[in-house]
Scaffold this motif. Sequence first.
Motif, PDB file in Angstrom:
ATOM      1  N   LEU A  66     -39.399  -1.465  21.588  1.00  0.00           N
ATOM      2  CA  LEU A  66     -38.646  -0.550  20.813  1.00  0.00           C
ATOM      3  C   LEU A  66     -39.381  -0.404  19.477  1.00  0.00           C
ATOM      4  CD1 LEU A  66     -35.201  -1.831  21.847  1.00  0.00           C
ATOM      5  CD2 LEU A  66     -36.539   0.106  22.917  1.00  0.00           C
ATOM      6  N   PRO A  67     -39.775   0.838  19.030  1.00  0.00           N
ATOM      7  CA  PRO A  67     -40.416   1.219  17.946  1.00  0.00           C
ATOM      8  C   PRO A  67     -39.690   1.206  16.623  1.00  0.00           C
ATOM      9  CG  PRO A  67     -40.344   2.832  18.902  1.00  0.00           C
ATOM     10  CD  PRO A  67     -39.902   2.200  19.982  1.00  0.00           C
ATOM     11  N   CYS A  68     -40.107   0.230  15.803  1.00  0.00           N
ATOM     12  CA  CYS A  68     -39.386   0.359  14.497  1.00  0.00           C
ATOM     13  C   CYS A  68     -40.369   1.389  13.605  1.00  0.00           C
ATOM     14  CB  CYS A  68     -39.426  -0.892  13.742  1.00  0.00           C
ATOM     15  SG  CYS A  68     -38.553  -0.993  11.885  1.00  0.00           S
ATOM     16  N   ARG A  69     -39.827   2.535  13.319  1.00  0.00           N
ATOM     17  CA  ARG A  69     -40.812   3.470  12.582  1.00  0.00           C
ATOM     18  C   ARG A  69     -40.137   3.996  11.311  1.00  0.00           C
ATOM     19  NH1 ARG A  69     -41.329   6.182  18.161  1.00  0.00           N
ATOM     20  NH2 ARG A  69     -43.507   5.433  18.684  1.00  0.00           N
ATOM     21  N   ILE A  70     -40.725   3.457  10.136  1.00  0.00           N
ATOM     22  CA  ILE A  70     -40.312   3.772   8.896  1.00  0.00           C
ATOM     23  C   ILE A  70     -41.186   4.730   8.195  1.00  0.00           C
ATOM     24  CG2 ILE A  70     -39.726   2.766   6.527  1.00  0.00           C
ATOM     25  CD1 ILE A  70     -38.861   0.124   8.264  1.00  0.00           C
ATOM     26  N   ALA A  71     -40.949   5.275   7.390  1.00  0.00           N
ATOM     27  CA  ALA A  71     -41.771   6.634   6.925  1.00  0.00           C
ATOM     28  C   ALA A  71     -41.279   6.578   5.494  1.00  0.00           C
ATOM     29  CB  ALA A  71     -41.072   8.020   7.311  1.00  0.00           C
ATOM     30  N   ARG A  72     -42.378   6.895   4.682  1.00  0.00           N
ATOM     31  CA  ARG A  72     -42.208   7.257   3.144  1.00  0.00           C
ATOM     32  C   ARG A  72     -41.818   8.954   2.846  1.00  0.00           C
ATOM     33  NH1 ARG A  72     -48.425   7.125   1.090  1.00  0.00           N
ATOM     34  NH2 ARG A  72     -49.379   8.133   2.933  1.00  0.00           N
ATOM     35  N   MET A  73     -40.991   9.051   1.934  1.00  0.00           N
ATOM     36  CA  MET A  73     -40.551  10.262   1.944  1.00  0.00           C
ATOM     37  C   MET A  73     -40.458  10.720   0.357  1.00  0.00           C
ATOM     38  SD  MET A  73     -37.140   9.206   3.884  1.00  0.00           S
ATOM     39  CE  MET A  73     -36.195  11.034   3.785  1.00  0.00           C
ATOM     40  N   GLY A 113     -37.017  19.322   3.594  1.00  0.00           N
ATOM     41  CA  GLY A 113     -36.857  19.441   2.200  1.00  0.00           C
ATOM     42  C   GLY A 113     -37.676  18.329   1.521  1.00  0.00           C
ATOM     43  N   PHE A 114     -38.391  17.562   2.344  1.00  0.00           N
ATOM     44  CA  PHE A 114     -39.270  16.462   1.613  1.00  0.00           C
ATOM     45  C   PHE A 114     -40.455  16.152   2.770  1.00  0.00           C
ATOM     46  CE2 PHE A 114     -35.390  14.907   4.074  1.00  0.00           C
ATOM     47  CZ  PHE A 114     -36.092  14.365   5.038  1.00  0.00           C
ATOM     48  N   GLU A 115     -41.632  15.585   1.899  1.00  0.00           N
ATOM     49  CA  GLU A 115     -42.623  15.444   2.775  1.00  0.00           C
ATOM     50  C   GLU A 115     -42.706  14.016   3.134  1.00  0.00           C
ATOM     51  OE1 GLU A 115     -45.846  15.920  -0.252  1.00  0.00           O
ATOM     52  OE2 GLU A 115     -45.186  17.806  -0.582  1.00  0.00           O
ATOM     53  N   THR A 116     -43.128  13.755   4.597  1.00  0.00           N
ATOM     54  CA  THR A 116     -43.076  12.447   5.098  1.00  0.00           C
ATOM     55  C   THR A 116     -44.380  11.789   5.605  1.00  0.00           C
ATOM     56  OG1 THR A 116     -42.569  13.366   7.370  1.00  0.00           O
ATOM     57  CG2 THR A 116     -40.606  12.759   5.585  1.00  0.00           C
ATOM     58  N   GLN A 143     -32.910  13.346  -5.845  1.00  0.00           N
ATOM     59  CA  GLN A 143     -32.303  12.271  -6.584  1.00  0.00           C
ATOM     60  C   GLN A 143     -33.164  11.107  -6.799  1.00  0.00           C
ATOM     61  OE1 GLN A 143     -28.217  12.520  -4.238  1.00  0.00           O
ATOM     62  NE2 GLN A 143     -27.786  12.070  -6.289  1.00  0.00           N
ATOM     63  N   VAL A 144     -34.173  11.090  -5.935  1.00  0.00           N
ATOM     64  CA  VAL A 144     -35.201   9.982  -6.222  1.00  0.00           C
ATOM     65  C   VAL A 144     -36.536  10.523  -5.910  1.00  0.00           C
ATOM     66  CG1 VAL A 144     -33.617   7.912  -5.635  1.00  0.00           C
ATOM     67  CG2 VAL A 144     -34.864   9.153  -3.795  1.00  0.00           C
ATOM     68  N   GLU A 145     -37.527   9.841  -6.441  1.00  0.00           N
ATOM     69  CA  GLU A 145     -38.923  10.162  -6.352  1.00  0.00           C
ATOM     70  C   GLU A 145     -39.677   9.738  -4.977  1.00  0.00           C
ATOM     71  OE1 GLU A 145     -40.841  10.521 -10.597  1.00  0.00           O
ATOM     72  OE2 GLU A 145     -39.346   8.889 -10.529  1.00  0.00           O
ATOM     73  N   LEU A 146     -38.924   8.716  -4.575  1.00  0.00           N
ATOM     74  CA  LEU A 146     -39.651   8.083  -3.380  1.00  0.00           C
ATOM     75  C   LEU A 146     -38.541   7.524  -2.408  1.00  0.00           C
ATOM     76  CD1 LEU A 146     -42.171   6.887  -1.824  1.00  0.00           C
ATOM     77  CD2 LEU A 146     -42.095   5.203  -3.181  1.00  0.00           C
ATOM     78  N   GLY A 147     -38.571   7.514  -1.209  1.00  0.00           N
ATOM     79  CA  GLY A 147     -37.757   6.812  -0.423  1.00  0.00           C
ATOM     80  C   GLY A 147     -38.525   6.515   0.824  1.00  0.00           C
ATOM     81  N   LEU A 148     -38.008   5.201   1.508  1.00  0.00           N
ATOM     82  CA  LEU A 148     -38.347   4.691   2.574  1.00  0.00           C
ATOM     83  C   LEU A 148     -37.174   4.400   3.526  1.00  0.00           C
ATOM     84  CD1 LEU A 148     -40.627   1.819   0.920  1.00  0.00           C
ATOM     85  CD2 LEU A 148     -41.494   3.904   2.057  1.00  0.00           C
ATOM     86  N   ALA A 149     -37.423   5.107   4.752  1.00  0.00           N
ATOM     87  CA  ALA A 149     -36.262   5.035   5.813  1.00  0.00           C
ATOM     88  C   ALA A 149     -36.792   5.360   7.009  1.00  0.00           C
ATOM     89  CB  ALA A 149     -35.265   6.226   5.335  1.00  0.00           C
ATOM     90  N   GLU A 150     -35.945   4.661   7.976  1.00  0.00           N
ATOM     91  CA  GLU A 150     -36.107   4.775   9.334  1.00  0.00           C
ATOM     92  C   GLU A 150     -36.191   6.142  10.037  1.00  0.00           C
ATOM     93  OE1 GLU A 150     -35.839   1.874  13.516  1.00  0.00           O
ATOM     94  OE2 GLU A 150     -34.327   2.073  11.715  1.00  0.00           O
ATOM     95  N   THR A 151     -36.998   6.573  10.793  1.00  0.00           N
ATOM     96  CA  THR A 151     -36.994   7.939  11.371  1.00  0.00           C
ATOM     97  C   THR A 151     -36.066   7.738  12.856  1.00  0.00           C
ATOM     98  OG1 THR A 151     -39.112   7.483  12.717  1.00  0.00           O
ATOM     99  CG2 THR A 151     -39.216   8.622  10.504  1.00  0.00           C
TER     100      THR A 151
END
Length: 300
Positions: A262-269, A154-157, A140-148
């Motif tokens: 405590l790690p804040c890990r955000i990935a591009r998807m 079904g997506f590349e990260t 539904q979108v071409e790019l996402g930024l979210a916390e792991t």
Amino acid sequence: MKTGLLEAFRIIMQTGTVAGAADALGRSQSAVSRMLDRLEEELQIKLFERRKGRVLPTPEAHALIEDVERAFISLNDLKTRAQQVRDGHESNLTIAVLPALGIQFLPRVVGRFSRRNPEIGVTSHVLTSQSVEQWVARHQVELGLAETPFRRSGFETWAFIDEPYVLAVNSEHRLAQLDLVRPNDLKGEKMIQWTSIVAARRLLDELLQHAGVTVKCTAETSMSSAMVAMVRENLGVALIDPITALLTRDPQVAIRRFQPELPCRIARMMPQKDYQREVVDAFLGCAEEERDALLALRDW
């Protein structure tokens, strides 16, 4: 299934009455009732209980409404895209980001990107990390930024941010006198907590439990910016992401390091399909520049 049936369901959920939905749709109440009956028949699910002129959503209706709303957002995006094609502006980027980046960080990135690419439009959606993950997986979108961590495939990260959470305290609070705060320093403290859907909440709860530390939860939220505002009001201390800490500088709020980290890990998807890779890569380049410029300002 006709979209008109889903639209009737959506508006009834919003207005709470068949009459309200009839006014919004420009139809008679009996016509809207028939549409609702037909939708329930097609879905084989009871969506509403009828009581004294009102319709009360069933648990099944509440379970479906988010997907219906998402479908209408996608439909509106399609209409916007069609308008852009008609106007000769064929390039448009759709993205979804978690609130930690969507409120203040994302507008800066869009500004940087748009100054370099004025012919490309950007449609952004600020969602929970779980919803971002879902939208990317469904293309539904071409790019996402979210916390792991992620629950779907079904997506590349790729990693985008891997920095520790920091502690926000009122500048007059005793903990503001410390350069480094540890779990034992939080014993008996008032604390503004993440809601349970945020990964950091589970990490912090486990850490405090292991250390035998009990805190007093005064509020819960899923927004770092809201946490900062509550810290300013002296409602408690809060563990927040580093980007929000850098973007919401406030003389009444002090930022302190917290250990164990405590790690804040955000990935591009990105979805595993053909998409505007050049456009997405250009946007990501702007996002990385903005990220690096902000992280260079860390003073904790």
